[in-house]
Design a protein around this motif. Sequence first.
Motif, PDB file in Angstrom:
ATOM      1  N   MET A   1      16.719  39.960  43.793  1.00 53.06           N
ATOM      2  CA  MET A   1      18.025  40.158  42.786  1.00 53.06           C
ATOM      3  C   MET A   1      19.019  39.292  43.392  1.00 53.06           C
ATOM      4  N   ILE A   2      19.582  38.400  42.401  1.00 50.62           N
ATOM      5  CA  ILE A   2      20.601  37.413  43.066  1.00 50.62           C
ATOM      6  C   ILE A   2      22.015  38.300  43.288  1.00 50.62           C
ATOM      7  N   ARG A   3      22.595  37.590  44.387  1.00 47.87           N
ATOM      8  CA  ARG A   3      23.873  38.109  44.671  1.00 47.87           C
ATOM      9  C   ARG A   3      25.157  37.429  43.897  1.00 47.87           C
ATOM     10  N   VAL A   4      26.009  38.219  43.619  1.00 46.87           N
ATOM     11  CA  VAL A   4      27.138  37.296  42.710  1.00 46.87           C
ATOM     12  C   VAL A   4      28.265  37.996  43.298  1.00 46.87           C
ATOM     13  N   LEU A   5      29.167  36.911  43.696  1.00 46.73           N
ATOM     14  CA  LEU A   5      30.623  37.414  44.014  1.00 46.73           C
ATOM     15  C   LEU A   5      31.770  36.956  43.050  1.00 46.73           C
ATOM     16  N   ILE A   6      32.387  37.861  42.754  1.00 45.40           N
ATOM     17  CA  ILE A   6      33.385  37.817  41.650  1.00 45.40           C
ATOM     18  C   ILE A   6      34.698  37.637  42.462  1.00 45.40           C
ATOM     19  N   ALA A   7      35.113  36.530  42.657  1.00 45.57           N
ATOM     20  CA  ALA A   7      36.196  36.382  43.918  1.00 45.57           C
ATOM     21  C   ALA A   7      37.617  36.362  43.240  1.00 45.57           C
ATOM     22  N   GLU A   8      37.718  36.383  41.774  1.00 47.65           N
ATOM     23  CA  GLU A   8      39.146  36.615  41.245  1.00 47.65           C
ATOM     24  C   GLU A   8      39.001  37.710  40.480  1.00 47.65           C
ATOM     25  N   THR A   9      39.289  39.010  40.790  1.00 46.58           N
ATOM     26  CA  THR A   9      39.019  40.374  39.954  1.00 46.58           C
ATOM     27  C   THR A   9      39.734  40.778  39.074  1.00 46.58           C
ATOM     28  N   ARG A  10      40.950  40.542  39.088  1.00 41.14           N
ATOM     29  CA  ARG A  10      42.222  41.235  38.323  1.00 41.14           C
ATOM     30  C   ARG A  10      41.696  41.007  36.675  1.00 41.14           C
ATOM     31  N   ASP A  11      41.835  42.323  36.099  1.00 42.85           N
ATOM     32  CA  ASP A  11      41.429  42.624  34.691  1.00 42.85           C
ATOM     33  C   ASP A  11      39.933  42.106  34.310  1.00 42.85           C
ATOM     34  N   PHE A  12      39.133  41.923  35.209  1.00 45.39           N
ATOM     35  CA  PHE A  12      37.802  41.380  34.892  1.00 45.39           C
ATOM     36  C   PHE A  12      37.116  42.206  33.992  1.00 45.39           C
ATOM     37  N   SER A  13      36.402  41.747  33.003  1.00 41.30           N
ATOM     38  CA  SER A  13      36.020  42.419  32.120  1.00 41.30           C
ATOM     39  C   SER A  13      34.914  43.493  32.480  1.00 41.30           C
ATOM     40  N   LYS A  14      35.005  44.712  32.339  1.00 38.97           N
ATOM     41  CA  LYS A  14      34.128  45.951  32.591  1.00 38.97           C
ATOM     42  C   LYS A  14      32.554  45.648  31.987  1.00 38.97           C
ATOM     43  N   GLU A  15      32.737  45.150  30.845  1.00 35.13           N
ATOM     44  CA  GLU A  15      31.664  45.067  29.990  1.00 35.13           C
ATOM     45  C   GLU A  15      30.753  43.792  30.656  1.00 35.13           C
ATOM     46  N   ALA A  16      31.425  42.899  30.896  1.00 31.86           N
ATOM     47  CA  ALA A  16      30.622  41.655  31.862  1.00 31.86           C
ATOM     48  C   ALA A  16      30.222  42.132  32.933  1.00 31.86           C
ATOM     49  N   VAL A  17      30.880  42.850  33.846  1.00 31.50           N
ATOM     50  CA  VAL A  17      30.488  43.563  35.072  1.00 31.50           C
ATOM     51  C   VAL A  17      28.996  44.157  34.762  1.00 31.50           C
ATOM     52  N   ASN A  18      29.275  45.072  33.851  1.00 32.64           N
ATOM     53  CA  ASN A  18      27.987  46.047  33.440  1.00 32.64           C
ATOM     54  C   ASN A  18      26.714  45.021  32.933  1.00 32.64           C
ATOM     55  N   ALA A  19      27.145  44.078  32.198  1.00 30.12           N
ATOM     56  CA  ALA A  19      25.909  43.107  31.835  1.00 30.12           C
ATOM     57  C   ALA A  19      25.316  42.431  32.983  1.00 30.12           C
ATOM     58  N   LEU A  20      26.327  41.891  34.010  1.00 26.75           N
ATOM     59  CA  LEU A  20      25.783  41.331  35.121  1.00 26.75           C
ATOM     60  C   LEU A  20      24.640  42.099  35.955  1.00 26.75           C
ATOM     61  N   GLU A  21      25.186  43.388  36.133  1.00 22.03           N
ATOM     62  CA  GLU A  21      24.399  44.209  36.900  1.00 22.03           C
ATOM     63  C   GLU A  21      23.061  44.789  36.319  1.00 22.03           C
ATOM     64  N   GLN A  22      22.717  44.335  35.051  1.00 24.32           N
ATOM     65  CA  GLN A  22      21.298  44.400  34.731  1.00 24.32           C
ATOM     66  C   GLN A  22      20.340  43.579  35.335  1.00 24.32           C
TER      67      GLN A  22
END
Length: 310
Positions: A1-22
Amino acid sequence: MIRVLIAETRDFSKEAVNALEQFAQVDLKDIGSDELEDALNLYDVFWFRLGFRLSADLILGAKKCQYIICPATGLDHIDIEACQQKGINVISLKGETEFLKKVRATAELTLGLTIALLRHIPQAIQHTKSGGWCRSPYKGLEIYEKNIGILGYGRLGQIMATYYQAMGANIYLYDIKPIQSTSFQVLGSMDELFQCCDIVSVHVNLTTENKHLITSTQFNMMKKGSYFVNTSRGQLVKSADLIQSIENGQLAGAAVDVIEMEYNVAQDELLKWAANDNRLLITPHIGGNTYESFSKTELFMVEKLKSFVV
């Protein structure tokens, strides 16, 4: 599984994070510029907005990074040539015309800045905050029946033409590419645009060839007391010439969301000058900075990444 760093997190979309975690391991961590090298060495995907400048040295030294994600159309803060040399895919909004038609944040800010500039809104608000109640110093101008020049008739230029038209302005266009099928007045040169317009609004992508595209040469062609608005990129405009044109009255004022030295703001000429002159309005590159645009673009970026790795 690839590793993703989101380096600017303020107000980052929870839906986008959930989709990424799939399909990825996701870390949300605000980092400093001194941590960039480690991030590119430890993560397959580096996701950021506009908070960093990725130089050739950083990119060419990356030991693990395979994808850089930046949900923006302008990529002058990333050394694209180094990415190509290193084999790193840059995933952005560049060229995503159909999707971006639904993202109106920068266009709305441009209109807001134009109105704020013509009506002296920031100064009037500051006046009342200090206890004043005198309207005479803040007599302004209307957009209605003004000649407004749209420099660059891509996605944002097209949206802005309709916004300004809705307010009753006369719209003039110039783009280096042929403009197809429009009801607006198309001009044959950039100089002609500056010569005939009361307000020029810039919507041009920055390239290595068009740095300082706009200088005193263009400002001096405008009617004395005209206005200038730039929400594209600061390096398109020679800062010293913009300042001089306001100082000598050639321009009555300007509003910008971008500056030349965004990654060294302490040295930026426009910021220093605007601190003592309210004829120049500056916002800190907030064009795309809305909840709606972040949510839409972050989900879109997830789908683009997914098409590469799944």
